[in-house]
Every structure is written in structure tokens, then in C-alpha cells.
Write a protein that holds these residues in place. Structure first.
Motif, short mmCIF file in Angstrom:
data_model
loop_
_atom_site.label_atom_id
_atom_site.label_comp_id
_atom_site.label_asym_id
_atom_site.label_seq_id
_atom_site.Cartn_x
_atom_site.Cartn_y
_atom_site.Cartn_z
N ILE A 238 0.84 -1.20 0.00
CA ILE A 238 0.00 0.00 0.00
C ILE A 238 0.87 1.25 0.00
CG2 ILE A 238 -1.66 1.31 1.39
CD1 ILE A 238 -2.67 -1.57 2.30
N ASN A 239 1.91 1.25 0.81
CA ASN A 239 2.81 2.41 0.86
C ASN A 239 3.56 2.58 -0.45
OD1 ASN A 239 2.01 2.89 3.50
ND2 ASN A 239 3.78 1.86 4.41
N ALA A 240 3.98 1.46 -1.05
CA ALA A 240 4.71 1.53 -2.32
C ALA A 240 3.81 2.09 -3.42
CB ALA A 240 5.22 0.15 -2.71
N ALA A 241 2.56 1.66 -3.45
CA ALA A 241 1.62 2.19 -4.44
C ALA A 241 1.43 3.69 -4.26
CB ALA A 241 0.28 1.46 -4.33
N GLY A 242 1.32 4.12 -3.01
CA GLY A 242 1.16 5.55 -2.74
C GLY A 242 2.35 6.35 -3.21
N THR A 243 3.55 5.84 -2.95
CA THR A 243 4.76 6.52 -3.39
C THR A 243 4.83 6.58 -4.91
OG1 THR A 243 5.95 5.80 -1.39
CG2 THR A 243 7.28 6.47 -3.28
N ALA A 244 4.35 5.53 -5.56
CA ALA A 244 4.37 5.48 -7.03
C ALA A 244 3.23 6.29 -7.65
CB ALA A 244 4.27 4.03 -7.49
N GLY A 245 2.35 6.82 -6.82
CA GLY A 245 1.23 7.60 -7.33
C GLY A 245 0.13 6.75 -7.94
N ILE A 246 0.03 5.51 -7.48
CA ILE A 246 -0.97 4.58 -7.99
C ILE A 246 -2.02 4.34 -6.91
CG2 ILE A 246 -1.39 2.22 -8.84
CD1 ILE A 246 1.53 2.28 -9.86
N ALA A 247 -3.27 4.58 -7.23
CA ALA A 247 -4.35 4.41 -6.26
C ALA A 247 -4.64 2.94 -6.03
CB ALA A 247 -5.60 5.13 -6.74
N VAL A 248 -4.67 2.54 -4.77
CA VAL A 248 -5.11 1.19 -4.42
C VAL A 248 -6.09 1.31 -3.24
CG1 VAL A 248 -2.96 0.10 -5.18
CG2 VAL A 248 -3.23 0.75 -2.77
N ILE A 249 -6.93 0.31 -3.09
CA ILE A 249 -7.86 0.26 -1.96
C ILE A 249 -7.28 -0.65 -0.90
CG2 ILE A 249 -10.15 -0.48 -1.19
CD1 ILE A 249 -11.26 0.39 -3.86
N ASP A 250 -7.22 -0.13 0.31
CA ASP A 250 -6.67 -0.85 1.45
C ASP A 250 -7.78 -1.68 2.09
OD1 ASP A 250 -5.67 -1.71 3.86
OD2 ASP A 250 -5.14 0.28 4.62
N GLY A 251 -7.70 -2.99 1.95
CA GLY A 251 -8.63 -3.88 2.62
C GLY A 251 -9.79 -4.29 1.74
N GLY A 252 -10.43 -5.35 2.16
CA GLY A 252 -11.54 -5.92 1.43
C GLY A 252 -11.51 -7.43 1.58
N CYS A 253 -12.65 -8.05 1.42
CA CYS A 253 -12.75 -9.50 1.56
C CYS A 253 -12.81 -10.16 0.19
CB CYS A 253 -13.98 -9.86 2.38
SG CYS A 253 -14.16 -11.64 2.67
N TYR A 254 -11.90 -11.06 -0.05
CA TYR A 254 -11.79 -11.81 -1.31
C TYR A 254 -12.57 -13.11 -1.15
CZ TYR A 254 -9.16 -14.28 -5.09
OH TYR A 254 -8.78 -14.98 -6.20
N GLY A 255 -13.57 -13.34 -1.98
CA GLY A 255 -14.28 -14.60 -2.01
C GLY A 255 -13.70 -15.49 -3.10
N ALA A 256 -13.17 -16.65 -2.72
CA ALA A 256 -12.52 -17.55 -3.67
C ALA A 256 -13.51 -18.61 -4.14
CB ALA A 256 -11.31 -18.21 -3.04
N THR A 257 -13.80 -18.61 -5.45
CA THR A 257 -14.73 -19.58 -6.03
C THR A 257 -13.98 -20.60 -6.87
OG1 THR A 257 -15.15 -18.13 -7.92
CG2 THR A 257 -16.63 -17.92 -6.03
N GLN A 258 -14.69 -21.64 -7.29
CA GLN A 258 -14.05 -22.78 -7.92
C GLN A 258 -13.58 -22.52 -9.35
OE1 GLN A 258 -12.98 -25.32 -6.55
NE2 GLN A 258 -12.90 -27.04 -7.95
N GLY A 259 -14.40 -21.84 -10.15
CA GLY A 259 -14.04 -21.64 -11.54
C GLY A 259 -14.06 -22.95 -12.32
N PRO A 260 -13.66 -22.91 -13.61
CA PRO A 260 -13.27 -21.72 -14.35
C PRO A 260 -14.44 -20.86 -14.84
CG PRO A 260 -13.09 -23.64 -15.76
CD PRO A 260 -13.46 -24.15 -14.40
N ARG A 261 -15.67 -21.34 -14.67
CA ARG A 261 -16.81 -20.52 -15.09
C ARG A 261 -16.94 -19.31 -14.17
NH1 ARG A 261 -20.96 -20.57 -11.56
NH2 ARG A 261 -21.16 -22.35 -10.13
N LEU A 262 -17.56 -18.26 -14.70
CA LEU A 262 -17.91 -17.12 -13.86
C LEU A 262 -19.16 -17.47 -13.05
CD1 LEU A 262 -17.30 -14.20 -16.40
CD2 LEU A 262 -15.74 -15.12 -14.67
N GLU A 263 -19.46 -16.65 -12.07
CA GLU A 263 -20.50 -16.97 -11.10
C GLU A 263 -21.89 -16.51 -11.59
OE1 GLU A 263 -16.57 -16.71 -9.87
OE2 GLU A 263 -17.80 -14.99 -10.47
N THR A 264 -22.93 -17.10 -11.03
CA THR A 264 -24.29 -16.66 -11.31
C THR A 264 -24.60 -15.42 -10.48
OG1 THR A 264 -25.36 -17.93 -9.53
CG2 THR A 264 -24.98 -19.08 -11.63
N ARG A 265 -25.65 -14.72 -10.88
CA ARG A 265 -26.09 -13.55 -10.10
C ARG A 265 -26.45 -13.96 -8.68
NH1 ARG A 265 -27.99 -8.84 -13.00
NH2 ARG A 265 -27.51 -9.02 -15.22
#
Length: 247
Positions: free
Chosen positions: A143-170
Motif C-alpha cells: 500500500i505504501n509503495a503504491a502511494g509513493t508510485a502515485g498509484i491508487a489502491v484500496i486498502d482492505g476488502g474480503c476476497y471470495g474464492a470460487t471454484q471456476g473456471p466458469r464465472l458466477e451466477t447472479r
């Protein structure tokens, strides 16, 4: 060999731009073959290892990736810090295409994958603490490196890992949203937990390629648009890692 940083490239990142003095390593692991050769070289004055998660020609689908072999190969070369670069879909409204997120939590919806190095005959059973699935110090460096590079990133969030390779239903995405997921991807697990079992520092750069089903305006998700958005976000990754390695 001393490796200052290992990078696992996801969809759209099949080689590491700017890697000098590159050499290839075919690693024999107790868990079979990795997704391909590990490429090591010099970047930003440091030694970097790179592995394409899906193979350099994107031939390995997410549910068939040999995550154990991949992590073991990097560990055996001396890597102690690993960045997983993952293509994801955005569920939360501010996590749209081309946004970069450094998540701090995971929910695992995958099935049938080898999720532990303990899952072999005679192995010691270890119950690791996975309350915080990403290494906070490495997350903060990203996060600090992105800030120094002037690149916007979002700090935090929950990643849901699905099976794939298909995309998910609504409906699946609606459920994940109710569960508290902000992002959806297919490769975040078991990579993160295997890194923890090997005592590796591990963090994720999640590159949003599209809004997940039902979260954007599109009636249908276009694969062509996904890869266009992914290419734009992927182009920022070397700049972030360069600053991280120089800090």
C-alpha cells in the motif's frame, strides 16, 4: 539462493517485465509439477522470482493449479516473501474495472483442491492460525509503495474464492455479497493458506477486471472487456513492486 521477493502472476501476467539476467528453474517438488518454470532475475537492484500461476500460455485452469507445488518451488529457491497477483471481479461498488485492491480477508468457496501440505500420508498435522490470512506488514508495504508510485489502491476488502473456471451466477454473487465479500476470484485459495503453512509472508494484489454478475451495468460480461481492463491494471504492477523493492 537468496530471493528478495517472489511474484505469482495471474491471468494477464505471464512474465515479469523488466527482469534482467533471467534464468529458468524447473523445480522437482514432492507434490508434482508446478505450473511452469520459476524465472529468477534482477529487478530494481534485487533478486526476484516469478511464476505464472496458469502457465506461461494460460493452459492451467484455476481448479487444476498445483498450488502446493507452486509454493513449494518458490520456498525451495529461498523465497520468504510472496506477492500473489490475482485477477478478480468487483462486488463492492468502489471496486470496479481497473481498480487495484490489497485485500485483508478471505472466504473460501472452493472444493476438491488440495488445501494443505498435511494432506499426504505420514505428514504432521498442523493447525495454523489463519485469522488474518495476509501478512499485515507486507500488505502495508504494498500500500505504501503504491502511494509513493502515485498509484491508487484500496486498502482492505474480503476476497471470495470460487471454484471456476466458469464465472458466477447472479445468485451466487448476491450470496457472496450477503456473506461480506467485496471481491470474487478463483485463485486466492488455497494459495494463501499454503503460504502460511510454509511460514512465508504473503499478500495479494487484486486487479479488478470486471464487475461481478449483477453488480455492474453490463447485461453480459465480455471476456474481451475483461482482458482489456486487466491489461490496464497489470501495467501498474511493476511500478508498485519496483518501489517496494527499493524501499
Amino acid at each position: 539462493m537468496t530471493i528478495d521477493l517472489a511474484v505469482i502472476g495471474g491471468s494477464g501476467l505471464y512474465n515479469f517485465p523488466g527482469l534482467a539476467n533471467a534464468s529458468r528453474h524447473a523445480i522437482d517438488t514432492p507434490f508434482g509439477a508446478a505450473s511452469g518454470d520459476v524465472v529468477t532475475g534482477d529487478f530494481a537492484g534485487r533478486k526476484v522470482a516469478f511464476l505464472a500461476r496458469h502457465g506461461e500460455s494460460h493452459t492451467v485452469p484455476p481448479h487444476r493449479v498445483n498450488y502446493r507445488a507452486n509454493l513449494w518451488a518458490l520456498h525451495s529457491l529461498g523465497a520468504r516473501r510472496v506477492i500473489g497477483v490475482n485477477a478478480v471481479g468487483g462486488i463492492r461498488g468502489d471496486m470496479g474495472p481497473r481498480v487495484i485492491v490489497v485485500p485483508d480477508q478471505i472466504i473460501d468457496y472452493t472444493h476438491g483442491r488440495y488445501t494443505s501440505f498435511c494432506d499426504v500420508e505420514g505428514a504432521e498435522v498442523r493447525h495454523i492460525d489463519f485469522s488474518e490470512p495476509y501478512t499485515e506488514s507486507l500488505r502495508r508495504e504494498l500500500i505504501n509503495a503504491a502511494g509513493t508510485a502515485g498509484i491508487a489502491v484500496i486498502d482492505g476488502g474480503c476476497y471470495g474464492a470460487t471454484q471456476g473456471p466458469r464465472l458466477e451466477t447472479r445468485a451466487e454473487i448476491a450470496r457472496m455479497k450477503r456473506d461480506g465479500c467485496d471481491l470474487v476470484g478463483m485463485t486466492g485459495m488455497p494459495e494463501a493458506v499454503l503460504a502460511r503453512e510454509l511460514a512465508l509472508d504473503y499478500a495479494c494484489l487484486a486487479l479488478v477486471a470486471n464487475f461481478a454478475a449483477g453488480c455492474g451495468d453490463e447485461a453480459e460480461i465480455s471476456i474481451e472487456e475483461i482482458f482489456a481492463h486487466l491489461a490496464a491494471a497489470t501495467a501498474e504492477v511493476p511500478r508498485i513492486l519496483e518501489v517496494l523493492l527499493k524501499s
